[in-house]
Design a protein around this motif. Sequence first.
Motif, PDB file in Angstrom:
ATOM      1  N   GLN A  73      52.490  34.541  42.075  1.00 20.68           N
ATOM      2  CA  GLN A  73      52.585  35.456  43.207  1.00 20.68           C
ATOM      3  C   GLN A  73      53.691  34.995  44.150  1.00 20.68           C
ATOM      4  OE1 GLN A  73      50.662  38.262  43.905  1.00 20.68           O
ATOM      5  NE2 GLN A  73      49.777  37.996  41.871  1.00 20.68           N
ATOM      6  N   ASN A  74      54.372  35.960  44.749  1.00 20.24           N
ATOM      7  CA  ASN A  74      55.333  35.666  45.809  1.00 20.24           C
ATOM      8  C   ASN A  74      54.661  35.990  47.132  1.00 20.24           C
ATOM      9  OD1 ASN A  74      57.727  34.889  44.300  1.00 20.24           O
ATOM     10  ND2 ASN A  74      57.660  36.963  43.507  1.00 20.24           N
ATOM     11  N   PHE A  75      54.524  34.984  47.983  1.00 19.49           N
ATOM     12  CA  PHE A  75      53.879  35.144  49.278  1.00 19.49           C
ATOM     13  C   PHE A  75      54.909  34.960  50.375  1.00 19.49           C
ATOM     14  CE2 PHE A  75      50.189  33.507  46.771  1.00 19.49           C
ATOM     15  CZ  PHE A  75      49.378  34.621  46.899  1.00 19.49           C
ATOM     16  N   GLY A  76      54.790  35.750  51.435  1.00 17.66           N
ATOM     17  CA  GLY A  76      55.648  35.597  52.598  1.00 17.66           C
ATOM     18  C   GLY A  76      55.124  34.480  53.493  1.00 17.66           C
ATOM     19  N   SER A  77      55.853  34.206  54.565  1.00 19.00           N
ATOM     20  CA  SER A  77      55.388  33.179  55.503  1.00 19.00           C
ATOM     21  C   SER A  77      54.237  33.744  56.330  1.00 19.00           C
ATOM     22  CB  SER A  77      56.528  32.726  56.405  1.00 19.00           C
ATOM     23  OG  SER A  77      56.986  33.802  57.178  1.00 19.00           O
ATOM     24  N   GLY A  78      53.451  32.849  56.886  1.00 22.28           N
ATOM     25  CA  GLY A  78      52.305  33.260  57.684  1.00 22.28           C
ATOM     26  C   GLY A  78      51.035  33.291  56.855  1.00 22.28           C
ATOM     27  N   VAL A  79      50.028  33.972  57.386  1.00 20.16           N
ATOM     28  CA  VAL A  79      48.722  34.043  56.734  1.00 20.16           C
ATOM     29  C   VAL A  79      48.762  35.081  55.614  1.00 20.16           C
ATOM     30  CG1 VAL A  79      46.272  34.549  57.061  1.00 20.16           C
ATOM     31  CG2 VAL A  79      47.550  33.353  58.849  1.00 20.16           C
ATOM     32  N   GLN A  80      48.350  34.672  54.436  1.00 21.66           N
ATOM     33  CA  GLN A  80      48.326  35.539  53.259  1.00 21.66           C
ATOM     34  C   GLN A  80      46.929  35.507  52.665  1.00 21.66           C
ATOM     35  OE1 GLN A  80      51.295  37.092  52.393  1.00 21.66           O
ATOM     36  NE2 GLN A  80      52.114  36.068  54.197  1.00 21.66           N
ATOM     37  N   ASN A  81      46.482  36.650  52.133  1.00 27.97           N
ATOM     38  CA  ASN A  81      45.230  36.595  51.389  1.00 27.97           C
ATOM     39  C   ASN A  81      45.447  37.232  50.035  1.00 27.97           C
ATOM     40  OD1 ASN A  81      44.495  39.462  51.583  1.00 27.97           O
ATOM     41  ND2 ASN A  81      44.121  39.022  53.732  1.00 27.97           N
ATOM     42  N   HIS A  82      44.760  36.689  49.058  1.00 25.87           N
ATOM     43  CA  HIS A  82      44.938  37.104  47.671  1.00 25.87           C
ATOM     44  C   HIS A  82      43.583  37.047  46.981  1.00 25.87           C
ATOM     45  CE1 HIS A  82      46.870  37.693  43.823  1.00 25.87           C
ATOM     46  NE2 HIS A  82      46.289  36.605  43.356  1.00 25.87           N
ATOM     47  N   GLN A  83      43.224  38.142  46.330  1.00 25.60           N
ATOM     48  CA  GLN A  83      41.961  38.193  45.605  1.00 25.60           C
ATOM     49  C   GLN A  83      42.207  37.838  44.151  1.00 25.60           C
ATOM     50  OE1 GLN A  83      38.868  41.228  46.572  1.00 25.60           O
ATOM     51  NE2 GLN A  83      39.393  41.955  44.536  1.00 25.60           N
ATOM     52  N   ILE A  84      41.385  36.959  43.621  1.00 28.81           N
ATOM     53  CA  ILE A  84      41.508  36.529  42.227  1.00 28.81           C
ATOM     54  C   ILE A  84      40.302  37.068  41.467  1.00 28.81           C
ATOM     55  CG2 ILE A  84      41.612  34.543  40.670  1.00 28.81           C
ATOM     56  CD1 ILE A  84      42.698  32.945  43.135  1.00 28.81           C
ATOM     57  N   ALA A  85      40.552  37.876  40.437  1.00 33.63           N
ATOM     58  CA  ALA A  85      39.465  38.378  39.594  1.00 33.63           C
ATOM     59  C   ALA A  85      39.119  37.278  38.595  1.00 33.63           C
ATOM     60  CB  ALA A  85      39.909  39.645  38.872  1.00 33.63           C
ATOM     61  N   ILE A  86      37.896  36.817  38.651  1.00 34.47           N
ATOM     62  CA  ILE A  86      37.438  35.736  37.780  1.00 34.47           C
ATOM     63  C   ILE A  86      36.915  36.352  36.475  1.00 34.47           C
ATOM     64  CG2 ILE A  86      35.769  33.863  37.541  1.00 34.47           C
ATOM     65  CD1 ILE A  86      38.029  33.316  39.571  1.00 34.47           C
ATOM     66  N   PRO A  87      37.476  35.949  35.336  1.00 34.71           N
ATOM     67  CA  PRO A  87      37.047  36.522  34.058  1.00 34.71           C
ATOM     68  C   PRO A  87      35.563  36.280  33.800  1.00 34.71           C
ATOM     69  CG  PRO A  87      38.976  35.110  33.758  1.00 34.71           C
ATOM     70  CD  PRO A  87      38.501  34.934  35.160  1.00 34.71           C
ATOM     71  N   GLY A  88      34.887  37.288  33.261  1.00 33.80           N
ATOM     72  CA  GLY A  88      33.474  37.166  32.933  1.00 33.80           C
ATOM     73  C   GLY A  88      33.214  36.116  31.868  1.00 33.80           C
ATOM     74  N   SER A  89      34.275  35.700  31.176  1.00 35.88           N
ATOM     75  CA  SER A  89      34.127  34.694  30.114  1.00 35.88           C
ATOM     76  C   SER A  89      33.879  33.283  30.668  1.00 35.88           C
ATOM     77  CB  SER A  89      35.374  34.677  29.229  1.00 35.88           C
ATOM     78  OG  SER A  89      36.515  34.366  30.005  1.00 35.88           O
ATOM     79  N   LEU A  90      34.081  33.102  31.978  1.00 35.63           N
ATOM     80  CA  LEU A  90      33.812  31.787  32.563  1.00 35.63           C
ATOM     81  C   LEU A  90      32.308  31.584  32.620  1.00 35.63           C
ATOM     82  CD1 LEU A  90      36.335  31.404  35.527  1.00 35.63           C
ATOM     83  CD2 LEU A  90      36.619  30.840  33.130  1.00 35.63           C
ATOM     84  N   GLY A  91      31.846  30.443  32.164  1.00 34.00           N
ATOM     85  CA  GLY A  91      30.413  30.149  32.120  1.00 34.00           C
ATOM     86  C   GLY A  91      29.805  30.010  33.500  1.00 34.00           C
TER      87      GLY A  91
END
Length: 109
Positions: A68-86
Amino acid sequence: GEGLEVKDAYIIVGTTSVQGPESLEQLILFPNPVENDRLLLLLTLSQQEQVRLRVVDPIGKLMLEDVQNFGSGVQNHQIAIPGSLGTGQMYYLELRIGNKVKTLPFQVN
């Protein structure tokens, strides 16, 4: 040194450490444990950065990778966690900025 403060289901990491990326001022990962297969990353950067995000299991196996390319300052990013993770397992989110890596543990319920 590096400050680590745990509040409820949040992990707040202060990055004054020499090992952490210089432009990373604050990093928050929540909820922890993960709920509804979503993990929210809140970070504060002093300048624009390209950030490589990797989720690895306890033995280092790559489970997810994103850039991801993030700008300066406060950034938020949602990460979808794969259902395959135990569930009930510990995983690690690695953030790479340049040649510096910051790693945060999280659990999937």
